[in-house]
Scaffold this active site. Structure first.
Site, PDB file in Angstrom:
ATOM      1  N   ASN A   1     -12.125   4.146  -9.185  1.00 13.86           N
ATOM      2  CA  ASN A   1     -12.699   3.142 -10.078  1.00 13.86           C
ATOM      3  C   ASN A   1     -13.444   2.116  -9.218  1.00 13.86           C
ATOM      4  OD1 ASN A   1     -13.211   1.105 -11.895  1.00 13.86           O
ATOM      5  ND2 ASN A   1     -11.052   0.565 -12.239  1.00 13.86           N
TER       6      ASN A   1
ATOM      7  N   LYS B   1     -15.265  -0.264 -10.163  1.00 10.83           N
ATOM      8  CA  LYS B   1     -15.339  -1.582 -10.814  1.00 10.83           C
ATOM      9  C   LYS B   1     -16.778  -2.122 -10.735  1.00 10.83           C
ATOM     10  CE  LYS B   1     -10.458  -2.104  -9.939  1.00 10.83           C
ATOM     11  NZ  LYS B   1      -9.301  -2.977  -9.772  1.00 10.83           N
TER      12      LYS B   1
ATOM     13  N   HIS C   1      -8.114  -0.459 -19.223  1.00 12.75           N
ATOM     14  CA  HIS C   1      -7.844  -0.924 -17.859  1.00 12.75           C
ATOM     15  C   HIS C   1      -7.354  -2.372 -17.904  1.00 12.75           C
ATOM     16  CE1 HIS C   1      -8.440  -2.330 -13.774  1.00 12.75           C
ATOM     17  NE2 HIS C   1      -8.276  -1.067 -13.431  1.00 12.75           N
TER      18      HIS C   1
ATOM     19  N   GLU D   1      -7.983  -4.949 -16.269  1.00 10.35           N
ATOM     20  CA  GLU D   1      -8.993  -6.016 -16.218  1.00 10.35           C
ATOM     21  C   GLU D   1      -9.678  -6.193 -17.570  1.00 10.35           C
ATOM     22  OE1 GLU D   1     -10.796  -4.409 -12.699  1.00 10.35           O
ATOM     23  OE2 GLU D   1      -8.948  -4.938 -11.669  1.00 10.35           O
TER      24      GLU D   1
ATOM     25  N   GLU E   1      -0.405   1.552 -14.276  1.00 10.20           N
ATOM     26  CA  GLU E   1      -0.911   0.599 -13.291  1.00 10.20           C
ATOM     27  C   GLU E   1      -0.245  -0.751 -13.510  1.00 10.20           C
ATOM     28  OE1 GLU E   1      -4.999   1.735 -11.715  1.00 10.20           O
ATOM     29  OE2 GLU E   1      -5.374   0.844 -13.658  1.00 10.20           O
TER      30      GLU E   1
ATOM     31  N   SER F   1      -3.127  -0.691  -5.717  1.00 15.99           N
ATOM     32  CA  SER F   1      -3.055  -0.761  -4.254  1.00 15.99           C
ATOM     33  C   SER F   1      -2.686   0.579  -3.608  1.00 15.99           C
ATOM     34  CB  SER F   1      -2.103  -1.873  -3.811  1.00 15.99           C
ATOM     35  OG  SER F   1      -2.587  -3.135  -4.248  1.00 15.99           O
TER      36      SER F   1
HETATM   37  P1  PGA Z   1      -6.634  -1.238  -6.703  1.00 15.61           P
HETATM   38  O1  PGA Z   1      -7.120  -1.062  -8.242  1.00 15.61           O
HETATM   39  O2  PGA Z   1      -6.478   0.151  -6.140  1.00 15.61           O
HETATM   40  O3  PGA Z   1      -7.728  -2.026  -6.048  1.00 15.61           O
HETATM   41  O4  PGA Z   1      -5.329  -1.964  -6.745  1.00 15.61           O
HETATM   42  C1  PGA Z   1      -6.603  -0.052  -9.059  1.00 15.61           C
HETATM   43  C2  PGA Z   1      -7.273  -0.073 -10.402  1.00 15.61           C
HETATM   44  O5  PGA Z   1      -7.620  -1.165 -10.876  1.00 15.61           O
HETATM   45  O6  PGA Z   1      -7.509   0.968 -11.044  1.00 15.61           O
END
Ligand code: PGA
Length: 262
Positions: A11, A13, A98, A100, A170, A216
């Protein structure tokens, strides 16, 4: 044990520009094209770069993904993008819910469900993302929140469409923080999710649905997370912007010895 093809998504983003998106896609193809027989691999670039990244992915079997979708097919919805438009660009899979979008952009379970159903009806696969905040975890509400989001996100999704569905667990506190869930925490959540899929649908859906871990994930923690029996791959944010890291994570999920154990 049921055989589930692992699945790893990157992803991106709201990152990259046109040139770096194409370069990253090119590097992912170079590093991963040989792995697609062992693992489903997807990249989720920003909307404006979908077409260019799709062209770069070519016919190597790496899936083009989108980060969001709207639930109407067309019309006066300024700024939105429909499932049909994504299919037109050869997008295969789309993220729904997601964290966010839930916590920064304010999407609720009902909107996530509308988007999920529209995407499925358009023929897309979806990655339904679910997970608790740190406050919810500390209040021992992890299962309640996670399973509630699962159930609400899949409301009115018929069993025949479940083969198009991937779940991503997540935990919000692990996303972009460098603090990943322990393999045991991830396994406990994934097991509860799989059991709930069995309650909502049937054992065969529970056995066959892929559940990714996200938050992460890095090259140096992917293998121990993937060793958990209910972890079927990863949704990777930050580390997916570095092709070497992403390829190493895909390799951790595509190893033949892991597959033999499933
Ligand atoms: P990250 O994000 O690996 O930077 O923690 C994961 C995600 O938002 O899908």
């Amino acid at each position: 044990m049921h055989q589930r093809t692992p699945i790893v998504g990157g992803n991106w983003k709201m990152n990259t520009d046109l040139a770096s998106a194409v370069e990253l896609a090119d590097d992912v193809v170079a590093g991963c094209a040989q792995l697609v027989q062992h693992c489903d691999i997807a990249v989720f670039p920003p909307f404006p770069y979908l077409q260019a990244v799709g062209k770069t992915l070519g016919h190597h079997g790496i899936l083009l993904g989108a980060q969001d979708v709207y639930y109407e097919s067309n019309g006066a919805f300024t700024g939105e993008v429909s499932g049909e438009m994504l299919v037109d660009l050869n997008v295969a899979i789309v993220l729904c819910g997601h964290s966010e979008r839930r916590h920064v952009l304010g999407e609720d379970d009902q909107l996530v469900n509308l988007k999920a159903r529209a995407a499925l009806d358009a023929g897309l696969w979806i990655t339904l993302c679910i997970g608790e905040t740190i406050e919810q975890r500390e209040a021992a509400r992890t299962e309640e929140i996670t399973l509630g989001q699962l159930q609400a996100g899949l409301d009115d999704v018929p069993i025949e469409q479940m083969r198009q569905v991937v779940i991503a667990y997540e935990p919000v506190w692990a996303i972009g923080t460098g603090r990943n869930a322990t393999p045991e925490d991830a396994q406990a959540a994934h097991k509860a999710i799989r059991e709930r899929l069995g309650d909502l649908y049937d054992q065969s859906v529970a056995d066959s649905t892929r559940i990714q871990y996200g938050g992460s994930v890095k090259a140096n923690n992917a293998a121990e997370l993937f060793a958990q029996p209910d972890v079927d791959g990863f949704l990777v944010g930050g580390a997916s912007l570095k092709s070497q890291e992403f390829v190493a994570i895909v390799k951790a999920a595509a190893k033949a010895d892991h597959l033999a154990r499933r």
